[in-house]
Enzyme design. Structure first.
Site, PDB file in Angstrom:
ATOM      1  N   ARG A   1      33.211  45.921  43.576  1.00  0.00           N
ATOM      2  CA  ARG A   1      34.219  45.667  42.536  1.00  0.00           C
ATOM      3  C   ARG A   1      35.236  46.802  42.484  1.00  0.00           C
ATOM      4  O   ARG A   1      36.423  46.577  42.275  1.00  0.00           O
ATOM      5  CB  ARG A   1      33.558  45.397  41.187  1.00  0.00           C
ATOM      6  CG  ARG A   1      32.843  44.037  41.224  1.00  0.00           C
ATOM      7  CD  ARG A   1      32.235  43.652  39.936  1.00  0.00           C
ATOM      8  NE  ARG A   1      33.201  43.317  38.901  1.00  0.00           N
ATOM      9  CZ  ARG A   1      33.861  42.166  38.826  1.00  0.00           C
ATOM     10  NH1 ARG A   1      33.693  41.233  39.762  1.00  0.00           N
ATOM     11  NH2 ARG A   1      34.689  41.923  37.837  1.00  0.00           N
TER      12      ARG A   1
ATOM     13  N   ARG B   1      42.834  44.421  46.584  1.00  0.00           N
ATOM     14  CA  ARG B   1      43.781  43.547  45.883  1.00  0.00           C
ATOM     15  C   ARG B   1      45.150  44.207  45.744  1.00  0.00           C
ATOM     16  O   ARG B   1      46.175  43.526  45.737  1.00  0.00           O
ATOM     17  CB  ARG B   1      43.211  43.149  44.517  1.00  0.00           C
ATOM     18  CG  ARG B   1      42.108  42.096  44.658  1.00  0.00           C
ATOM     19  CD  ARG B   1      41.363  41.930  43.374  1.00  0.00           C
ATOM     20  NE  ARG B   1      40.464  40.787  43.371  1.00  0.00           N
ATOM     21  CZ  ARG B   1      39.505  40.622  42.481  1.00  0.00           C
ATOM     22  NH1 ARG B   1      39.308  41.528  41.530  1.00  0.00           N
ATOM     23  NH2 ARG B   1      38.732  39.565  42.543  1.00  0.00           N
TER      24      ARG B   1
ATOM     25  N   LYS C   1      39.425  34.911  50.221  1.00  0.00           N
ATOM     26  CA  LYS C   1      39.963  33.665  49.663  1.00  0.00           C
ATOM     27  C   LYS C   1      41.034  33.040  50.569  1.00  0.00           C
ATOM     28  O   LYS C   1      41.546  33.700  51.481  1.00  0.00           O
ATOM     29  CB  LYS C   1      40.544  33.958  48.268  1.00  0.00           C
ATOM     30  CG  LYS C   1      39.507  34.363  47.224  1.00  0.00           C
ATOM     31  CD  LYS C   1      40.152  34.410  45.848  1.00  0.00           C
ATOM     32  CE  LYS C   1      39.174  34.833  44.778  1.00  0.00           C
ATOM     33  NZ  LYS C   1      39.777  34.794  43.433  1.00  0.00           N
TER      34      LYS C   1
ATOM     35  N   GLU D   1      25.139  33.560  43.480  1.00  0.00           N
ATOM     36  CA  GLU D   1      26.283  33.277  44.361  1.00  0.00           C
ATOM     37  C   GLU D   1      25.872  33.337  45.846  1.00  0.00           C
ATOM     38  O   GLU D   1      26.371  32.565  46.658  1.00  0.00           O
ATOM     39  CB  GLU D   1      27.419  34.264  44.061  1.00  0.00           C
ATOM     40  CG  GLU D   1      28.013  34.042  42.671  1.00  0.00           C
ATOM     41  CD  GLU D   1      29.215  34.921  42.370  1.00  0.00           C
ATOM     42  OE1 GLU D   1      29.538  35.821  43.177  1.00  0.00           O
ATOM     43  OE2 GLU D   1      29.845  34.689  41.329  1.00  0.00           O
TER      44      GLU D   1
ATOM     45  N   PHE E   1      42.183  28.574  32.939  1.00  0.00           N
ATOM     46  CA  PHE E   1      42.595  28.607  34.347  1.00  0.00           C
ATOM     47  C   PHE E   1      41.568  27.947  35.282  1.00  0.00           C
ATOM     48  O   PHE E   1      41.754  27.938  36.500  1.00  0.00           O
ATOM     49  CB  PHE E   1      42.872  30.050  34.794  1.00  0.00           C
ATOM     50  CG  PHE E   1      41.739  31.026  34.559  1.00  0.00           C
ATOM     51  CD1 PHE E   1      40.689  31.131  35.465  1.00  0.00           C
ATOM     52  CD2 PHE E   1      41.722  31.842  33.432  1.00  0.00           C
ATOM     53  CE1 PHE E   1      39.641  32.020  35.258  1.00  0.00           C
ATOM     54  CE2 PHE E   1      40.685  32.745  33.214  1.00  0.00           C
ATOM     55  CZ  PHE E   1      39.635  32.828  34.133  1.00  0.00           C
TER      56      PHE E   1
ATOM     57  N   THR F   1      41.391  42.452  38.782  1.00  0.00           N
ATOM     58  CA  THR F   1      41.577  41.023  39.095  1.00  0.00           C
ATOM     59  C   THR F   1      43.037  40.701  39.393  1.00  0.00           C
ATOM     60  O   THR F   1      43.351  39.971  40.325  1.00  0.00           O
ATOM     61  CB  THR F   1      41.102  40.166  37.888  1.00  0.00           C
ATOM     62  OG1 THR F   1      39.770  40.552  37.569  1.00  0.00           O
ATOM     63  CG2 THR F   1      41.134  38.694  38.209  1.00  0.00           C
TER      64      THR F   1
ATOM     65  N   TYR G   1      32.232  28.254  40.326  1.00  0.00           N
ATOM     66  CA  TYR G   1      32.912  28.979  39.242  1.00  0.00           C
ATOM     67  C   TYR G   1      32.505  28.451  37.857  1.00  0.00           C
ATOM     68  O   TYR G   1      33.250  28.626  36.904  1.00  0.00           O
ATOM     69  CB  TYR G   1      34.423  28.878  39.399  1.00  0.00           C
ATOM     70  CG  TYR G   1      35.053  29.918  40.319  1.00  0.00           C
ATOM     71  CD1 TYR G   1      34.789  31.281  40.174  1.00  0.00           C
ATOM     72  CD2 TYR G   1      35.974  29.538  41.292  1.00  0.00           C
ATOM     73  CE1 TYR G   1      35.397  32.227  40.988  1.00  0.00           C
ATOM     74  CE2 TYR G   1      36.592  30.479  42.113  1.00  0.00           C
ATOM     75  CZ  TYR G   1      36.297  31.833  41.947  1.00  0.00           C
ATOM     76  OH  TYR G   1      36.914  32.772  42.734  1.00  0.00           O
TER      77      TYR G   1
ATOM     78  N   HIS H   1      37.007  37.691  46.275  1.00  0.00           N
ATOM     79  CA  HIS H   1      36.118  37.534  45.114  1.00  0.00           C
ATOM     80  C   HIS H   1      34.902  38.409  45.349  1.00  0.00           C
ATOM     81  O   HIS H   1      34.465  38.562  46.496  1.00  0.00           O
ATOM     82  CB  HIS H   1      35.662  36.074  44.977  1.00  0.00           C
ATOM     83  CG  HIS H   1      34.512  35.911  44.019  1.00  0.00           C
ATOM     84  ND1 HIS H   1      34.700  35.825  42.662  1.00  0.00           N
ATOM     85  CD2 HIS H   1      33.169  35.884  44.232  1.00  0.00           C
ATOM     86  CE1 HIS H   1      33.508  35.733  42.069  1.00  0.00           C
ATOM     87  NE2 HIS H   1      32.559  35.759  43.001  1.00  0.00           N
TER      88      HIS H   1
ATOM     89  N   ASN I   1      44.376  36.391  44.726  1.00  0.00           N
ATOM     90  CA  ASN I   1      44.049  37.828  44.718  1.00  0.00           C
ATOM     91  C   ASN I   1      43.119  38.217  45.873  1.00  0.00           C
ATOM     92  O   ASN I   1      42.441  39.233  45.837  1.00  0.00           O
ATOM     93  CB  ASN I   1      43.487  38.255  43.349  1.00  0.00           C
ATOM     94  CG  ASN I   1      42.211  37.535  42.980  1.00  0.00           C
ATOM     95  OD1 ASN I   1      41.739  36.668  43.706  1.00  0.00           O
ATOM     96  ND2 ASN I   1      41.625  37.907  41.854  1.00  0.00           N
TER      97      ASN I   1
HETATM   98  P1  CMP Z   1      37.592  36.067  40.843  1.00  0.00           P
HETATM   99  O1  CMP Z   1      37.077  37.448  40.914  1.00  0.00           O
HETATM  100  O2  CMP Z   1      37.423  35.186  42.018  1.00  0.00           O
HETATM  101  O3  CMP Z   1      36.947  35.337  39.558  1.00  0.00           O
HETATM  102  C1  CMP Z   1      37.600  34.309  38.860  1.00  0.00           C
HETATM  103  C2  CMP Z   1      39.040  34.158  39.248  1.00  0.00           C
HETATM  104  O4  CMP Z   1      39.852  33.498  38.317  1.00  0.00           O
HETATM  105  C3  CMP Z   1      39.692  35.519  39.392  1.00  0.00           C
HETATM  106  O5  CMP Z   1      39.179  36.161  40.542  1.00  0.00           O
HETATM  107  C4  CMP Z   1      41.167  35.142  39.452  1.00  0.00           C
HETATM  108  O6  CMP Z   1      41.616  34.873  40.763  1.00  0.00           O
HETATM  109  C5  CMP Z   1      41.210  33.831  38.659  1.00  0.00           C
HETATM  110  N1  CMP Z   1      42.023  33.914  37.444  1.00  0.00           N
HETATM  111  C6  CMP Z   1      43.124  33.194  37.179  1.00  0.00           C
HETATM  112  N2  CMP Z   1      43.621  33.479  35.978  1.00  0.00           N
HETATM  113  C7  CMP Z   1      42.825  34.415  35.442  1.00  0.00           C
HETATM  114  C8  CMP Z   1      42.827  35.128  34.200  1.00  0.00           C
HETATM  115  N3  CMP Z   1      43.760  34.937  33.268  1.00  0.00           N
HETATM  116  N4  CMP Z   1      41.838  36.050  34.006  1.00  0.00           N
HETATM  117  C9  CMP Z   1      40.865  36.252  34.939  1.00  0.00           C
HETATM  118  N5  CMP Z   1      40.827  35.591  36.122  1.00  0.00           N
HETATM  119  C10 CMP Z   1      41.796  34.699  36.381  1.00  0.00           C
END
Ligand code: CMP
Length: 136
Positions: free
Chosen positions: A88, A105, A12, A129, A60, A94, A52, A118, A115
């Site tokens: 993962r 992460r 990212k 994806e 968010f 996350t 997304y 992805h 973070n």
């Molecule tokens: P990612 O794995 O890219 O998938 C969705 C993204 O939303 C996640 O990583 C986070 O960076 C972002 N995000 C922001 N706020 C939240 C939240 N409250 N819960 C989950 N993902 C979040």
């Protein structure tokens, strides 16, 4: 049973900005992932919204799409046995503050938004994806 799978990984904007691409790629390779495709690009907000879409009802969503389109990213196709779940595990939770020691992460993440990486969350989403970035 173990099967060779493909998954999509994105480094990212926060990590690309800090010059962490090669370090993170080495972590994947050391864990046995083959990086079979990669593409460094900057997407615009409408493309991030498409990528997304699964999160479109989440509070968010808007910030998430602004963030993903805020700078260059590195999209990669990773291949390995059980690549989706193994990736993962390697990424960690996350929210970096909940991510276990030794995960990407934990090591590089700044916040739940920034973070650093992805990874697809299912085999089905991995296909969608991967097509999103590598359909040509
Ligand atoms: P990612 O794995 O890219 O998938 C969705 C993204 O939303 C996640 O990583 C986070 O960076 C972002 N995000 C922001 N706020 C939240 C939240 N409250 N819960 C989950 N993902 C979040």
């Amino acid at each position: 049973m173990s099967e060779i799978e493909k998954t999509l990984s994105i480094i990212k904007p926060d990590a690309v900005e800090r010059g962490l691409e090669n370090e993170i790629k080495k972590i994947f390779e050391k864990k046995g992932f083959s990086i079979i495709k990669e593409k460094k690009i900057q997407i615009d907000k409408s493309e991030a919204e498409k990528f997304y879409k699964i999160h479109e009802t989440k509070p968010f969503y808007n910030d998430l799409c602004s963030y993903l389109s805020s700078g260059p990213i590195l999209a990669m196709v990773l291949e390995k046995e059980n690549a989706v779940s193994e990736n993962r595990k390697l990424m960690g939770a996350t929210d970096p503050k909940d991510a276990d020691d030794g995960t990407i992460r934990n090591k590089y993440g700044i916040s739940i938004d920034k973070n650093s990486v992805h990874g697809s969350d299912s085999i089905e989403n991995a296909k969608t994806e991967i097509d999103f970035f590598f359909s040509d």
